[in-house]
Each structure stands twice: as C-alpha cells, then as structure tokens.
Design an enzyme around this catalytic site. Structure first.
Site, short mmCIF file in Angstrom:
data_model
loop_
_atom_site.label_atom_id
_atom_site.label_comp_id
_atom_site.label_asym_id
_atom_site.label_seq_id
_atom_site.Cartn_x
_atom_site.Cartn_y
_atom_site.Cartn_z
CB THR A 191 73.20 57.63 -3.33
OG1 THR A 191 72.48 57.81 -4.53
CG2 THR A 191 72.72 56.37 -2.63
NE ARG B 70 66.81 56.72 -12.05
CZ ARG B 70 67.78 56.74 -11.13
NH1 ARG B 70 67.52 57.12 -9.90
NH2 ARG B 70 69.00 56.37 -11.44
CB VAL B 71 62.85 52.96 -8.92
CG1 VAL B 71 63.59 52.17 -7.85
CG2 VAL B 71 61.53 53.48 -8.36
N GLY C 244 76.19 56.40 -7.24
CA GLY C 244 76.51 56.73 -8.62
C GLY C 244 75.37 56.35 -9.54
N GLY D 266 72.68 54.68 -10.98
CA GLY D 266 71.93 53.53 -10.50
C GLY D 266 71.62 52.51 -11.58
N1 GLY Z 1 72.47 55.55 -7.16
C1 GLY Z 1 71.35 56.37 -6.98
C2 GLY Z 1 70.44 56.38 -8.12
O1 GLY Z 1 70.85 56.16 -9.25
O2 GLY Z 1 69.26 56.63 -7.92
#
Ligand code: GLY
Length: 350
Positions: free
Chosen positions: A200, A228-229, A252, A254
């Site tokens: 990210t 997945r978000v 990291g 999420g």
């Molecule tokens: N921090 C990015 C994610 O977990 O998608």
C-alpha cells in the site's frame, strides 16, 4: 469514531488540555509554524513525497499533490503493492482500492475492488469532485471510471501473474495443483516475499499555509478472496484528514486498522495534543489492545502482523510508528529521505 470509550476520551482529553481551546485555535497559536510544504508516506513513497512537495510548491492543492505522488507508484509495473503490477486476488484478477480526502472542503472520495484501471486514486478524486457520494465499489466504480475516460488494461504483469500461479500451486496439498519443486525456477524464498503481503502507499500532504490533503492506494492483500476490501479505501481507517489538525493514514494489515479506526484515531490523538509520532504509537497500542484472538498472536502474545501509521500535523510536523521496526518516507525543506519508524517491538514477530 467507532468505539472510543467516554472514560478513555475524557482521561486523555483532560491530560492534553483538549478542552482549553479548539484545535484550530491551538494549532494557529502553536510554536510550529509552516514555512514550506511537507509530505509523509510509507517507505515505497520516496519519489512520491518529493513530487508531492514540488507540486504544492507550485501551488497545487495538497490532495491533488498527494494523488500526483502516489500515481508514480501506481504506474510502476515493478511495484507489486499498488496499481499496475499489483498482486491479484485468488482468481488472478487485480482489484484496487483507494481513497482521497481534502482538508479545506472536508470532502472525501473512494473506490474499492476496482478492476482494470491502474490509477484508483485519480478515480477517487473524481468521486469526490463529481458526485455527492464517498465510496463506489466493483462494477459501479469501473463504469464510473469508464465514463470519465480512464483507460482499461490488464493490470497483471508477468511477475505478478507468475507469483499468483505459484501461490495457487502451493496453497493446498489436497487440490489438483502440483506444488512446484522448491529448488525449481523459483525457490521457496522467492515465493515467501508474497505470502500475506499487503502492499500500500499512504501519502499525507501539508501545504505551506497549513491546508492538508491525503491519499491511500493499494492492491490490497495478496491473493485475497475476491471482493475483500481492506482499510485503504475506507476514510477513517487507512486514511483521514482534518484541516484543523492534520493527516493520518496506515499501511499493513488492513483488517487490524479497520477494527481500530486507525486513520481517524491518529488525527484525534493529535487533536488531543499528541505529537504525530506519539499519535501513531498510540494507534499501534490500540491495535495491540484490540488484537485478542490466538490465531493472530505470536509465541510471545504479540500481534503476528505489521501495521504502520503515519501522521502530519497542519503545522508541518511529521511522524510514523509501527508495531515492528521499519522505515517511512518524508520530504520537507531538507529534501526527501527515509526515516526509521518508532516501533513498539524491535524484533520481528515469532
Ligand atoms: N492496508 C492494505 C490492505 O490491507 O488492503
């Protein structure tokens, strides 16, 4: 914000003298006055912070400067964490997430699970500027991007396609895929770099006049379940800003950041009087406190994943912290450079 208990809030607010003056007044009267623009980002954003500062020096709004900076990384086919070349989902399809926030207007925009468009942060800007919505997802986000003329392309590069194929072959002893020879074309070490990877870039930008803007963009968790978000497109989680206070963001794992309302928490801690670094450390402690299930803990009872938080105050101070050691990127009047994260733990998780 999700679950800040009234008792904790009152304790920390009282300690920081938070009720003595509203944030805008305290920052305006503060000793740290801005002289030149400042940008902070995750370690993969060294060139991005440099460009963002250059753009703000030219008069660009911080949110536009932040998006211009992260676009460098989104367009880089060799960076497997965002945009073109980002690691795909478990079906081999790249799904991108991003959000932007503009301090002066208090507006934000976001897209999630966007396919075939390599610059989701630019699409998020369009959501913010051309709609009354904040977040578009999946097919709707793609149709929106198409309407605004964003080119569509296959975002899988040769490298990310091979990483996905190897992940699929290794993932189960029970399916019909044959695991590659560990001494074959790519040894175990090559593959290890992709396991559980969440690449990210977050970028927080502060203009010389104290206006702020921020952006987070990602391809999310490598080989995730389709749809997945993570935290990156969620305002208040992977990214947040308040023009009276500053910016906060995360990279990291999420899921941990979402559950801690990380970005908004960091900004709130600065509003209560914490320095950017201390605000980020407090967010790390919050993640540790909220991580309770055994499957997420190492042998020493610590979270077995990494999360980093980044903060910039409207008076131009910056800081970042992680559960574990690492680096981040910053650019100010001294130029662009990598700096050590403040960390809760020195060693890697076991
Ligand atoms: N921090 C990015 C994610 O977990 O998608």
């Amino acid at each position: 914000m999700a679950d800040f208990s009234r008792r904790r809030f009152l304790q920390s607010a009282a300690a920081a003298g938070a009720f003595a003056a509203p944030a805008a007044a305290r920052f305006a009267a503060g000793a740290h006055r801005r002289r030149s623009p400042v940008a902070i980002a995750s370690a993969n954003g060294l060139q991005a912070v440099e460009l963002a500062v250059r753009r703000m020096t030219e008069g660009w709004r911080p949110v536009d400067a932040a998006v211009a900076g992260v676009e460098l990384v989104e367009n880089d086919p060799d960076d497997d964490s965002v945009g073109l070349g980002g690691l795909p989902n478990e079906e081999g399809v790249v799904e991108l997430d991003a959000c932007v926030m503009d301090g002066p207007s208090g507006l934000g925009g976001a897209v999630a699970a966007l396919q075939n468009v390599k610059n989701p942060a630019q699409v998020a800007l369009k959501v913010m500027r051309h709609t009354d919505h904040v977040l578009l997802v999946g097919e709707g986000a793609l149709r929106f991007a198409r309407a605004y003329g964003f080119p569509e392309e296959n975002l899988l590069t040769e490298r990310s396609r091979r990483a996905w194929l190897e992940w699929r072959e290794r993932r189960s002893a029970r399916d019909k895929w044959i695991a590659p020879d560990e001494n074959g074309e790519h040894g175990k070490e090559w593959f290890q770099q992709f396991k559980g990877k969440t690449g990210t870039i977050h970028l927080g930008a502060v203009a010389a006049n104290g206006d702020v803007g921020s952006c987070t963009t990602t391809s999310g968790l490598a080989f995730k379940i389709p749809g997945r978000v993570g935290d990156s497109p969620l305002l208040g989680a992977g990214n947040y800003c308040d023009n009276d206070v500053g910016t906060g963001g995360s990279t990291g794992r999420g899921e941990a950041c979402i559950l801690a309302s990380g970005g908004a928490f960091v900004v709130q801690q600065m509003e209560l009087g914490k320095s950017p670094t201390d605000a980020c450390l407090e967010a790390c402690r919050r993640v540790v406190r909220l991580t309770k299930v055994k499957r997420l803990l190492d042998a020493k009872g610590r979270p077995d994943f990494q999360v980093q938080f980044y903060a910039a105050s409207r008076d131009g101070r910056t800081g970042a912290a992680g559960l574990y050691a690492g680096k981040y990127a910053v650019c100010d009047e001294q130029g662009a450079r990598h700096v050590d994260l403040a960390a809760l733990y020195d060693e890697a998780p076991r």
